[in-house]
Design a protein around this motif. Sequence first.
Motif, PDB file in Angstrom:
ATOM      1  N   VAL A 225      -7.754   2.668  -2.153  1.00 32.00           N
ATOM      2  CA  VAL A 225      -8.009   4.044  -2.558  1.00 32.00           C
ATOM      3  C   VAL A 225      -7.837   4.953  -1.346  1.00 32.00           C
ATOM      4  N   TYR A 226      -7.123   6.080  -1.535  1.00 30.51           N
ATOM      5  CA  TYR A 226      -6.988   7.096  -0.497  1.00 30.51           C
ATOM      6  C   TYR A 226      -6.977   8.455  -1.178  1.00 30.51           C
ATOM      7  N   ASN A 227      -8.067   9.201  -1.049  1.00 34.49           N
ATOM      8  CA  ASN A 227      -8.234  10.498  -1.705  1.00 34.49           C
ATOM      9  C   ASN A 227      -7.904  10.394  -3.194  1.00 34.49           C
ATOM     10  N   ASP A 228      -6.933  11.171  -3.682  1.00 38.72           N
ATOM     11  CA  ASP A 228      -6.550  11.149  -5.100  1.00 38.72           C
ATOM     12  C   ASP A 228      -5.395  10.197  -5.381  1.00 38.72           C
ATOM     13  N   TRP A 229      -5.181   9.252  -4.505  1.00 35.57           N
ATOM     14  CA  TRP A 229      -4.099   8.281  -4.649  1.00 35.57           C
ATOM     15  C   TRP A 229      -4.665   6.881  -4.725  1.00 35.57           C
ATOM     16  N   ARG A 230      -4.000   6.033  -5.505  1.00 33.68           N
ATOM     17  CA  ARG A 230      -4.409   4.640  -5.625  1.00 33.68           C
ATOM     18  C   ARG A 230      -3.214   3.750  -5.310  1.00 33.68           C
ATOM     19  N   LYS A 231      -3.440   2.777  -4.436  1.00 31.75           N
ATOM     20  CA  LYS A 231      -2.409   1.776  -4.210  1.00 31.75           C
ATOM     21  C   LYS A 231      -2.581   0.750  -5.308  1.00 31.75           C
ATOM     22  N   ILE A 232      -1.530   0.537  -6.079  1.00 29.73           N
ATOM     23  CA  ILE A 232      -1.622  -0.333  -7.243  1.00 29.73           C
ATOM     24  C   ILE A 232      -0.661  -1.501  -7.128  1.00 29.73           C
ATOM     25  N   GLU A 233      -0.944  -2.496  -7.938  1.00 33.08           N
ATOM     26  CA  GLU A 233      -0.048  -3.633  -8.093  1.00 33.08           C
ATOM     27  C   GLU A 233       0.227  -3.776  -9.586  1.00 33.08           C
ATOM     28  N   ASP A 234       1.505  -3.911  -9.942  1.00 32.58           N
ATOM     29  CA  ASP A 234       1.846  -4.064 -11.358  1.00 32.58           C
ATOM     30  C   ASP A 234       1.910  -5.552 -11.722  1.00 32.58           C
ATOM     31  N   PRO A 235       2.118  -5.882 -12.987  1.00 33.80           N
ATOM     32  CA  PRO A 235       2.128  -7.299 -13.398  1.00 33.80           C
ATOM     33  C   PRO A 235       3.180  -8.158 -12.693  1.00 33.80           C
TER      34      PRO A 235
END
Length: 163
Positions: free
Chosen positions: A70-80
């Motif tokens: 998590v960074y402010n209004d951003w999310r580091k995500i991983e997809d399937p």
Amino acid sequence: MRVRLWAIISIITLGLVATSLGEAWAQQRKPPYYASIAASKARMRTGPGRNYPASWLYQRADLPVKVVEVYNDWRKIEDPDGTQGWMQVQLMSSQRTGYVVGGIVELRDAPRLNGRVNWRAAPGVVGRISRCERGWCWFDVRGRAGYVEQNRIWGTEPGEELP
């Protein structure tokens, strides 16, 4: 009359604020956690800002993603598929969804292998998860639902229980 109108407006406003705060609170959980893409088109970026180039354009609302940072209004995500990048939190939802992995899965009427098969879903099908317990999840694909073995869908941790 004015008091009644003011009360109605206040109740509606409070309801909208509570809904927004609930969604914001859900998106502030400590990673890792699962969420889903809410927008019909959402860009994954190489960094947490619009000035970073887009690496993917997702055109699949409800696709499950795992939030890893998590960074402010951003999310580091991983997809399937394991691809990682950054996405704006406004493009995401706390709605839990799953993605069928492996072969065809059977959606059963009860959380057991000898339960009657209601439906079948092919690999890559996305559905909503409303509860998981003892290795089974209730999986709903546009109104066609049933229990699926938890290890057959991506979008939950092994053994995770959802109310």
